[in-house]
Enzyme design. Structure first.
Site, PDB file in Angstrom:
ATOM      1  N   SER A 126      59.916  99.551 -61.404  1.00 56.17           N
ATOM      2  CA  SER A 126      60.448 100.914 -61.352  1.00 56.17           C
ATOM      3  C   SER A 126      59.678 101.808 -62.329  1.00 56.17           C
ATOM      4  O   SER A 126      58.456 101.648 -62.452  1.00 56.17           O
ATOM      5  CB  SER A 126      61.939 100.874 -61.679  1.00 56.17           C
ATOM      6  N   ASP A 129      61.202 100.776 -49.990  1.00 57.00           N
ATOM      7  CA  ASP A 129      61.586 101.181 -51.349  1.00 57.00           C
ATOM      8  C   ASP A 129      61.352 102.680 -51.568  1.00 57.00           C
ATOM      9  O   ASP A 129      60.228 103.174 -51.434  1.00 57.00           O
ATOM     10  CB  ASP A 129      60.779 100.350 -52.353  1.00 57.00           C
ATOM     11  N   HIS A 166      64.468  98.263 -53.538  1.00 60.84           N
ATOM     12  CA  HIS A 166      63.898  98.426 -54.871  1.00 60.84           C
ATOM     13  C   HIS A 166      64.134  97.190 -55.742  1.00 60.84           C
ATOM     14  O   HIS A 166      63.469  97.007 -56.754  1.00 60.84           O
ATOM     15  CB  HIS A 166      64.492  99.680 -55.523  1.00 60.84           C
TER      16      HIS A 166
END
Lengths: 612, 631
Positions: free
Chosen positions: A134, A193, A325
């Site tokens: 991330s 994602d 994600h």
């Protein structure tokens, strides 16, 4: 079929370890970074946790972006005046990065042991690997360029990210490729994602939802929960709409669309400046991996691979866009077991339709189908491939002209020698221009100008391969060109009194072909900015002479400048960057120098040169 | 790529916002317009419902755009003396002019508040929008304004003006500021291609019907159209289709009274494409209409809401090519996709028209024509590549320019002291001058081709602001235009056509003047210490030639009773003398001007002599103070 490791130059064990520690970092958000040493190799992993507040992503409207020079992190250490590599050299355009991520790295570096640990690992000759999931991935990317820029290391660091948002613009990518750093970056992206796509949308388009979504993602990072369908759908649609605008705008340019409405409409909307860089690995969602390096194509893939197959998929896909994600670790395990990896290196020949591919393309076609790429998507990828090919062929075309340049320079060298025999030097001969030889030299100068201006134009539009400006042969040829021909341009400038028209040569009249090529040399040799100005010697002489003529008495005002010029001239003569013809009897320089006060001349550092 | 461009347009919020405001304007502001600010963009939406549009609409009456005093569109009329004047539809112009005073106030109020303006309108409101956008563009050109861009988006707007309007928008490079959205079968944007004199009452009925529908947006469109008599629908549809077919099959659309300008976005259920090439626009107009029916051609004018919503959502979904036999070349495949997005694949039923061309099977014709038309629309040239090639060509012709420079230096140094201009004018036939003349033609050919490419959008959009080209063109102009002038007067063209500046100046020089004026470098005042290497006013010698004529006229005018005429001449001479003295004093001229035997120096001498004679004339004759005439 090749394995992922062979295709990317990263060891598979390394990637797995990186993934595991990248995911772990979320579990201890209070720590600025995690350090882990590999048990099986010399690798040292530095991993960063993500941040989940809007202000960490967007410091400002519209995209939270900032030019790199606002940070001291990204310049070579210890030498203040050497410019950062994160720019285009000739055009001297600085890279733009996300300010929030950059500030976070700065904070980590000043408040933690990161720097000393990195230095320690470097002295112990360990393989450093920066990693993150991330927005932690974004920090890892910036940490890697920080290291590359600041440390001269025999071993280059590596960077592996998972679901990282984009961090910088196309100049960043341009610089990474030019410096050959691109290969050290490996970015994994799940097909749906949303995070790697978020920064393609301006903050204003998603402000209320973004905080909610980041909050959700943070929750998920800690423990599995169910998503909020309505918010997710709206968010997904907003990001995709903006991604579509960015991708189709880029595609129009790749395809060479000349319709002026393209630019008019672009000026009405906010188009994200962020672009991918490094190597991307896309998970198709069924165990396959697609490896791709062309940044233009990656941008297209980021958009097209998330498109829906039908409208009623929206909610399901929107939810997946959040869940995906957190699927990196399991997906990685699965695909490493399967080893079904496709390399998209020959984009211009991609199969266009989902079924009828030639035998050698079957695997590629299946992978493209698994990413859900429509014919339109494939056309865009092809266009990206065509553009890359075009850059190479532009370079080839210029390479063929090297012989012409050499021949032209030889002719002008000859002119220079002949002029020296007449005791004036070619600078002054050209400035007077009364013989046929001068005319011929002028035509040659103009021919060479044509070639170099063409290079400059192409550089301005980034139509040459990224590495062009750091190619040794071209840097050397350009330096030779600059030293021989720029004096003629200066002579011409003053012959036509353009300094009165336009202003001093250095500020108003110096052509880009000389500015660019001077920067090439300074960059190649890591010289301080502006220190390779030997070819502008005559411009300074003309300026000083003009000053002397208009203010005959005033010597003190320009004393510093004169001393400086003399000192530099001495070095340039010593290093054979300027030849002795500047001291000839009829030269403007000699005449001017003789007019200087006796007191100054008697102690001048070039007195010996003048008299010999 | 015409399709990719449409995808880009549809991914922005512009089309949806514009339509939203248009539909509000239609229902809530009949006969007027509404202004709304969204962020830093102002939207001005003109209502498609106009009280008196019916009576104005029926005629295809074109009137010149320029008023006596220039009017709101003054900058557009600059180059058009010798050419067909710019004309627009009478009714639409009147409609615009009736709103113009109020609009001026509204737009002035937006200045400083917004960065850019979207002007939009549905139906007849679209033509008002186009005229308004045109007016604002003219306005922006002459004043510095905080508003940087204007975009005009029309929905189903009728055609507006003639070929001259089209050409002049291209020349001003405003094509990119107009985006006309046309739904698949909508007859309105195609109406004025047809000769409809015999059907005025039907057209009027149709317009009334549309106007009535616009005011009641919540009624289902298809049920409405049944209220319009079938014979109206049929007549209008077939009449337009017939004329449009003839136009589409002609090689050259110049037959048409009305010409499209700007970009056209053709949208249908399957997608949208964006086209700017005129021939392609006309063909697409024809081809898509040919797949329609009389009632769909009426209904589609009212269905922009559906179409815009549809294309604006398209980005979400992967759209595959669902036909067999997709070509493998990227270029061909792009055309195939564009065909699909305009629903022109061979599955579509095509109107079988009794009058259709000899070819028996129109069903097959349409896709083939469409393919050809779209290929034309996306010609494969890349603008940057073209510009790069042009740069190479420029470097190839530079030696010709250098030779002229060398020639000038030689003339200026020569013993006869005539200078560059007069040497060339006198010795036109000799060997050296023939060579220079040849170079002059080569350079002219090159620069004309540059302008042609630029105006056909073959070059990058910022080409005329790129320093290299602005400087090169300026240098060319200063160096070569004096030779053009010399040639003009040597060959006596001024006796045939009139003086150079009014009647002989090539358009390229005016364009280069504009490039030079528009460049971003601020003018810096600097005293020159020696004469400029090239005279900074490239028309200087043309002025000298005119001044000679005045001088001759004064001398030959023995009749002192024509005082008024003499006074005018002397005044003009005085003004020129003053101008020239200033240039010389500021050293803005090259030294050939002041060469001892140059025609300017000779003129000065003769004028001095005449002046001394004139001053001895009776007191009622104008007197002189320092070269200036005082009455």
């Amino acid at each position: 079929m090749d394995r992922l490791g062979e295709m990317t130059g990263f060891r598979e064990e390394q990637i797995k370890e990186a993934c595991s520690i990248a995911m772990t970092a979320h579990k201890s958000p209070e720590k600025p970074y995690l350090l882990e040493k590999s048990r099986t190799s010399s690798d040292v992993f530095f991993s960063f946790p993500g941040s989940w507040s809007v202000s960490n992503w967007f410091t400002r409207q519209p995209f939270g972006e900032i030019k790199i020079d606002r940070s001291e992190l990204m310049s070579p250490k210890g030498n203040d005046n050497v410019a950062t590599s994160l720019r285009s050299i000739g055009r001297d355009e600085l890279a733009t990065v996300n300010e929030g991520f950059l500030r976070r790295l700065e904070m980590i570096l000043s408040n933690s042991s990161l720097q000393s640990e990195v230095e320690k690992a470097n002295t112990e000759r360990k393989q450093i690997v920066f990693t993150g999931h991330s927005s932690g991935g974004a920090i890892a990317i910036l940490a890697t360029v920080w290291f590359l820029e600041q440390y001269k290391s025999r071993m280059s660091p590596l960077c592996v990210t998972f679901g990282s948002p984009l961090v910088a613009d196309f100049i960043f990518n341009h610089a990474l490729r030019r410096e050959n750093w691109s290969q050290y970056f490996l970015h994994f992206v799940m097909r749906y994602d949303i995070v790697p796509r978020i920064l393609l949308a301006p903050l204003s388009s998603m402000e209320p939802e973004l905080q909610q979504i980041l909050y959700l993602l943070n929750q998920k990072a800690m423990f599995p929960i169910q998503g909020y369908i309505a918010e997710a759908s709206k968010f997904f649609e907003t990001v995709m709409r903006n991604a579509s605008a960015v991708a189709s705008h880029a595609a129009c340019k790749l395809m060479g669309n000349t319709n002026p409405i393209l630019e008019t409409v672009a000026s009405f909307i906010e188009l994200s400046p962020y672009r991918p860089s490094g190597t991307f690995v896309f998970y198709t969602g069924n165990g396959k991996l697609v490896v791709i390096r062309n940044a233009d194509a990656i941008l297209q893939l980021l958009f097209y691979s998330s498109q829906l197959c039908s409208e009623n998929e929206l909610e399901a896909i929107a939810e997946k866009s959040l869940n995906n994600h957190f699927d990196y670790q399991s997906a990685l395990q699965e695909s490493l077991n399967m080893q079904n990896v496709v390399n998209l290196d020959h984009l211009e020949g991609l199969p266009l339709s989902s079924n009828g591919a030639a035998a050698e393309n079957v695997a590629t076609n299946m992978a493209l189908n698994d990413l859900g790429l429509s014919t339109r998507a494939r056309l865009c990828l092809r266009a990206a491939g065509e553009q890359e090919k075009q850059k190479l062929s532009n370079q080839q075309r210029m390479d063929k002209k090297k012989a012409d340049i050499e021949a032209g320079l030889a002719m002008l060298e000859d002119y220079k020698m002949k002029s020296a025999l007449c005791k004036v030097g070619y600078y002054d001969a050209f400035k007077i221009s009364k013989d046929e030889d001068d005319f011929k030299a002028n035509v040659k100068r103009l021919e060479l100008t044509g070639i170099w201006d063409e290079i400059v134009e192409m550089l301005n539009r980034y139509e040459l391969p990224e590495g062009f400006e750091s190619r040794k042969d071209w840097v050397e040829l350009a330096t030779k060109y600059r030293r021989i021909v720029e004096p003629l341009d200066i002579a011409n400038y003053h012959r036509h009194a353009k300094n009165e028209d336009t202003g001093p040569y250095m500020y108003k009249g110096r052509p880009r072909r000389y500015k660019y090529t001077q920067r090439w040399r300074e960059h190649a040799l890591r010289m301080p900015v502006g220190s390779s100005g030997e070819s502008c010697f005559w411009a300074e002489v003309e300026e000083l002479q003009l000053y002397r003529t208009t203010n005959p008495g005033a010597f003190e005002d320009i004393r510093e400048r004169i001393l400086n010029l003399e000192k530099k001239l001495q070095e340039w003569i010593r290093d054979k960057q300027i030849s002795n013809d500047v001291f000839l009897e009829g030269s403007t320089f000699t005449k001017w120098w003789i007019s200087l006060p006796h007191q100054h001349k008697s102690i001048s550092c070039i007195q010996g040169l003048m008299n010999s | 790529m015409s399709e990719t461009l449409a995808t880009f347009l549809a991914s922005t919020p512009l089309l949806e916002e514009a339509w939203r405001l248009c539909s509000i304007a239609n229902t809530t502001f009949p006969g007027g317009y509404l202004v709304e600010q969204i962020g830093s963009v102002a939207y001005v939406a003109f209502s498609g419902k106009q009280m008196d549009s019916g009576s104005e609409q029926r005629c295809r009456n074109l009137v010149p755009l320029d008023a006596e005093d220039g009017g709101p569109f003054a900058p557009l009329n600059r180059h058009s003396q010798a050419e067909e004047p710019i004309k627009v539809h009478n009714g639409m112009l009147n409609l615009f002019l009736s709103m113009y005073p109020g609009l001026q106030i509204q737009i002035a109020a937006l200045m400083g508040k917004v960065k850019s303006v979207v002007i939009t309108g549905h139906s007849i409101g679209g033509s008002t929008a186009s005229l308004s956008a045109l007016w604002i563009l003219c306005q922006l050109q002459s004043t510095s304004s905080p508003i940087s861009t204007v975009l005009c988006i029309t929905f189903g707007s009728p055609l507006l003006g003639n070929e001259a309007l089209h050409r002049s928008i291209l020349r001003q490079r405003w094509g990119g500021n107009f985006c006309h959205v046309v739904s698949k079968h909508d007859i309105m944007p195609r109406l004025l291609f047809a000769e409809m004199v015999n059907h005025n009452s039907k057209i009027q009925a149709l317009l009334h019907f549309w106007q009535w529908c616009m005011a009641s947006p919540h009624v289902i469109v298809t049920s409405l159209s049944s209220q319009l008599p079938d014979d109206i629908k049929d007549t209008v549809f077939h009449c337009v289709l017939k004329d449009l077919e003839l136009l589409a099959q002609a090689e050259d659309p110049s037959e048409s009274l009305f010409w499209p300008f700007g970009s056209y976005v053709f949208c249908c259920q399957e997608g949208a494409i964006c086209v700017e090439n005129t021939v392609s626009v006309i063909q697409m107009m024809y081809l898509t209409l040919a797949t329609g029916s009389p009632s769909s051609s009426i209904n589609d004018h009212l269905k922009y809401g559906d179409y815009v919503a549809k294309v604006s959502k398209q980005f979400l979904k992967a759209r595959n090519f669902h036909e067999e036999g997709l070509p493998d070349s990227s270029y061909e495949a792009g055309v195939a996709l564009a065909l699909q997005s305009s629903e022109l694949t061979d599955k579509e039923p095509v109107q079988d028209l009794g009058f259709s061309m000899q070819n028996s099977n129109p069903r097959k014709e349409v896709p083939i024509m469409a393919k050809y038309c779209l290929q034309m629309a996306q010609n494969g040239d890349k603008p940057n590549l073209t510009a790069a090639n042009l740069a190479i060509k420029l470097s190839k012709i530079v030696p010709f320019r250098a030779e002229i420079e060398w020639y000038k230096a030689c003339c200026d140094e020569a013993d006869d002291q005539m200078g560059y201009y007069d040497s060339f004018k006198l010795k036109g036939g000799s060997r050296r001058e023939t060579r220079v003349n040849l170079n002059r033609h080569k350079l002219a050919g090159f620069w004309n081709s540059v302008i042609l490419m630029l105006e056909n959008n073959k070059l990058p959009h910022d080409f005329d602001r790129r320093g290299k080209w602005v400087n090169a063109s300026q240098f060319y102009k200063l160096l070569v235009e004096p030779l053009d002038i010399a040639d003009y007067y040597r060959t006596g063209m001024h006796r045939e056509r009139g003086h150079y500046m009014e009647h002989g100046r090539e358009r390229r020089y005016e364009i280069f003047d504009k490039w030079w004026r528009d460049r971003s470098v601020p003018e810096k005042e600097n005293k020159r210490s020696k004469f400029a290497s090239l005279t900074q006013d490239s028309c200087f010698w043309a002025r000298v030639e005119e001044a000679w004529e005045w001088l001759d006229n004064v001398r030959s005018e023995s009749d002192v009773t024509k005082r008024r005429l003499l006074w005018d001449l002397l005044h003009k001479i005085g003004m020129f003398e003053k101008y020239a003295r200033e240039l010389i004093e500021n050293k803005e001229v090259s030294k050939d001007v002041v060469a001892k035997n140059s025609s300017f120096s000779r003129w000065m001498e003769e004028w001095k002599e005449l002046k001394s004679r004139v001053q001895q004339l009776p007191p009622w004759f104008p007197g002189f103070v320092d070269g200036e005439v005082v009455p």
